[in-house]
Motif scaffolding. Sequence first.
Motif, PDB file in Angstrom:
ATOM      1  N   GLY A  48      -5.404  -1.393 -19.788  1.00  0.00           N
ATOM      2  CA  GLY A  48      -5.383  -2.674 -19.075  1.00  0.00           C
ATOM      3  C   GLY A  48      -4.291  -2.848 -18.062  1.00  0.00           C
ATOM      4  N   CYS A  50      -3.652  -0.900 -15.134  1.00  0.00           N
ATOM      5  CA  CYS A  50      -3.735  -0.441 -13.739  1.00  0.00           C
ATOM      6  C   CYS A  50      -4.852  -1.090 -12.936  1.00  0.00           C
ATOM      7  N   GLY A  51      -5.879  -1.600 -13.577  1.00  0.00           N
ATOM      8  CA  GLY A  51      -6.949  -2.295 -12.857  1.00  0.00           C
ATOM      9  C   GLY A  51      -7.950  -1.396 -12.147  1.00  0.00           C
ATOM     10  N   THR A  54     -11.665  -2.124 -12.924  1.00  0.00           N
ATOM     11  CA  THR A  54     -12.111  -3.524 -12.829  1.00  0.00           C
ATOM     12  C   THR A  54     -13.602  -3.646 -12.507  1.00  0.00           C
ATOM     13  N   ALA A  61     -13.480 -11.090 -13.229  1.00  0.00           N
ATOM     14  CA  ALA A  61     -12.970  -9.731 -13.025  1.00  0.00           C
ATOM     15  C   ALA A  61     -12.207  -9.323 -14.277  1.00  0.00           C
ATOM     16  N   VAL A  62     -12.635  -8.242 -14.915  1.00  0.00           N
ATOM     17  CA  VAL A  62     -12.010  -7.800 -16.164  1.00  0.00           C
ATOM     18  C   VAL A  62     -11.803  -6.277 -16.137  1.00  0.00           C
ATOM     19  N   CYS A  63     -10.929  -5.788 -17.012  1.00  0.00           N
ATOM     20  CA  CYS A  63     -10.727  -4.345 -17.143  1.00  0.00           C
ATOM     21  C   CYS A  63     -11.815  -3.794 -18.056  1.00  0.00           C
ATOM     22  N   CYS A  65     -12.021  -0.996 -19.334  1.00  0.00           N
ATOM     23  CA  CYS A  65     -11.470  -0.156 -20.404  1.00  0.00           C
ATOM     24  C   CYS A  65     -11.125  -0.981 -21.639  1.00  0.00           C
ATOM     25  N   ALA A 114     -11.741  -6.572  -7.292  1.00  0.00           N
ATOM     26  CA  ALA A 114     -10.787  -7.682  -7.436  1.00  0.00           C
ATOM     27  C   ALA A 114     -10.755  -8.548  -6.172  1.00  0.00           C
ATOM     28  N   ASN A 137      -3.777  -4.849 -10.296  1.00  0.00           N
ATOM     29  CA  ASN A 137      -4.273  -3.592  -9.727  1.00  0.00           C
ATOM     30  C   ASN A 137      -3.103  -2.803  -9.163  1.00  0.00           C
TER      31      ASN A 137
ATOM     32  N   ASN B  36      -8.669   2.855 -27.956  1.00  0.00           N
ATOM     33  CA  ASN B  36      -8.574   3.869 -26.905  1.00  0.00           C
ATOM     34  C   ASN B  36      -7.501   4.909 -27.221  1.00  0.00           C
ATOM     35  N   GLN B  98      -6.897 -10.071 -14.797  1.00  0.00           N
ATOM     36  CA  GLN B  98      -7.944  -9.450 -15.615  1.00  0.00           C
ATOM     37  C   GLN B  98      -7.713  -9.723 -17.104  1.00  0.00           C
ATOM     38  N   ILE B  99      -6.455  -9.618 -17.543  1.00  0.00           N
ATOM     39  CA  ILE B  99      -6.143  -9.858 -18.961  1.00  0.00           C
ATOM     40  C   ILE B  99      -6.354 -11.336 -19.282  1.00  0.00           C
ATOM     41  N   THR B 102      -9.811 -12.432 -20.041  1.00  0.00           N
ATOM     42  CA  THR B 102     -10.396 -11.845 -21.245  1.00  0.00           C
ATOM     43  C   THR B 102      -9.686 -12.275 -22.524  1.00  0.00           C
TER      44      THR B 102
END
Lengths: 163, 280
Positions: A48, A50-51, A54, A61-63, A65, A114, A137, B36, B98-99, B102
């Motif tokens: 989570g 490095c983006g 995405t 917008a989510v990772c 991974c 992104a 990112n 992971n 992004q985090i 989520t």
Amino acid sequence: MSTSSEIYSLRVNGTDQHVKDAWIGESLLYVLRERLGFMGSKGACEQGECGSCTVLINNDAVCSCLVMAASAIDTDIITVEGLAPSESPNDIQQAFVTEGAVQCGFCTPGLIVAVHHLLETNSSPTEIEVKEALSGNICRCTGYGRIFSAVQLVISQREKSIS
Amino acid sequence: MTIFSPRSLTEALQVLNEHPTARLLAGGTDTMVEINFRHFEPGDIISLRHVQELQVFETLSTGYRLGAAIPYKQFENGSFSHVSGALSEASRTVGSPQIRATGTIGGNLGTCSPAGDTLPVLSALDAQIELSSINGIRMLSIHDFMLGVKRNARVSNEIITAIHIPKINGFQGYAKVGVRNAMVISIASACLIHNMDKSHISLALGAVGPTIIRCRTAEKWLTQNADLSTSTALTTEVIEEFGRLAASEALPITDHRSTAEYRKHAVGVLAQRLLKRAMK
Ligand SMILES: Cc1cc2nc3c(=O)[nH]c(=O)nc-3n(C[C@H](O)[C@H](O)[C@H](O)COP(=O)(O)OP(=O)(O)OC[C@H]3O[C@@H](n4cnc5c(N)ncnc54)[C@H](O)[C@@H]3O)c2cc1C
Ligand code: FES
Ligand code: FES
């Protein structure tokens, strides 16, 4: 209600994709790349940070991974491949090329998603809003200057086309 | 090994009761890193993504009920950013956009890391944690919920369904020290809540002990040495003593992120800064 661990389906770029023989712990990034052949999203850190992975899930917008693939049933997943056909880049992709915002290119697909997400939610972001929106990112090559220039180029082009 | 995707809370509680060793999966931002990196081998998984009840936000007569699976972005600048200034500030410091799209507060509580950014806020607000099982609902004070490093009082057939926080008349703020602005786990953090109606200031510290620390000594001293029914500026002496007492209540360790000494110093400074912001 329960899904067997072997088969489930994901809606990727508007099309249902069946995932077979998958291990339950697989991330969406892994399933997209290794099982479904969507190689656009990249994996660099798988934590989570490095983006580069995405994607959009239900317009967030989510990772990818950090998403358990089997949990993403009944959602709308959009990858970088879903933003424009590969033979005709969209305005964001073109601006990255024009401004020289791509060097090794590893961060680029995640950034394109992104930036797309940012401009969908806010069509005239301030400089600080752009920086915040892209703070998830990481780019090791460009130093970000050219990336921000590319975003500004898209914003001004879109403003011109409206007026 | 199976993944369950229940469509309602009732279903989720039933499945969990039948599979008490299953891992609950909300945003997955903690769980997927563990998977992971092979730190965790998943057995059964219960995905909470499609349990709508956990997304519900309610305004109550004395405060708010926050569904456990509401993501940070809703508190940062989304629909629920008005409920608590401190929660909004804490949410904004989590990871990256992004985090924050989520990760959930329920997940922050589930992981119960001493560096969890919403936890000092919930402690300073004296939040109540709503835990549900097929047997009914149990309300637990946040202070009884957090037990230690990554340990909490949830039992295996329970789901954290909501967090109840009070409506506060007065300043509330959150401050955090980390190596940069984005994507950083707290080295030290603090939340200060000024409840003018109760003439009380509460202070909670993060990342300086096995779990969140409430600074009862500093709070009590302040009540005795300042008029907290208003937000009139305090003297430098009072502010400094408050910071000193807060720092003395911290129980930090030295690890890969920072030293115990620096953490103690940092929480003292954060406490002073927050108090200055509250009283002016
Ligand atoms: C890149 C990155 C940056 C991060 N930055 C920060 C940061 O700045 N600050 C911070 O505090 N955290 C940070 N985190 C950690 C994480 O994002 C948070 O702890 C988040 O709140 C976890 O929520 P989740 O819903 O994603 O958790 P999940 O991974 O889904 O769950 C975490 C744990 O809680 C349990 N759980 C989840 N929901 C419930 C429920 N309703 N009832 C009972 N148990 C439940 C799960 O079983 C699991 O044990 C970061 C993580 C990453 C990957
Ligand atoms: S690979 Fe997902 S954030 Fe780095
Ligand atoms: S262009 Fe190489 S990482 Fe961004």
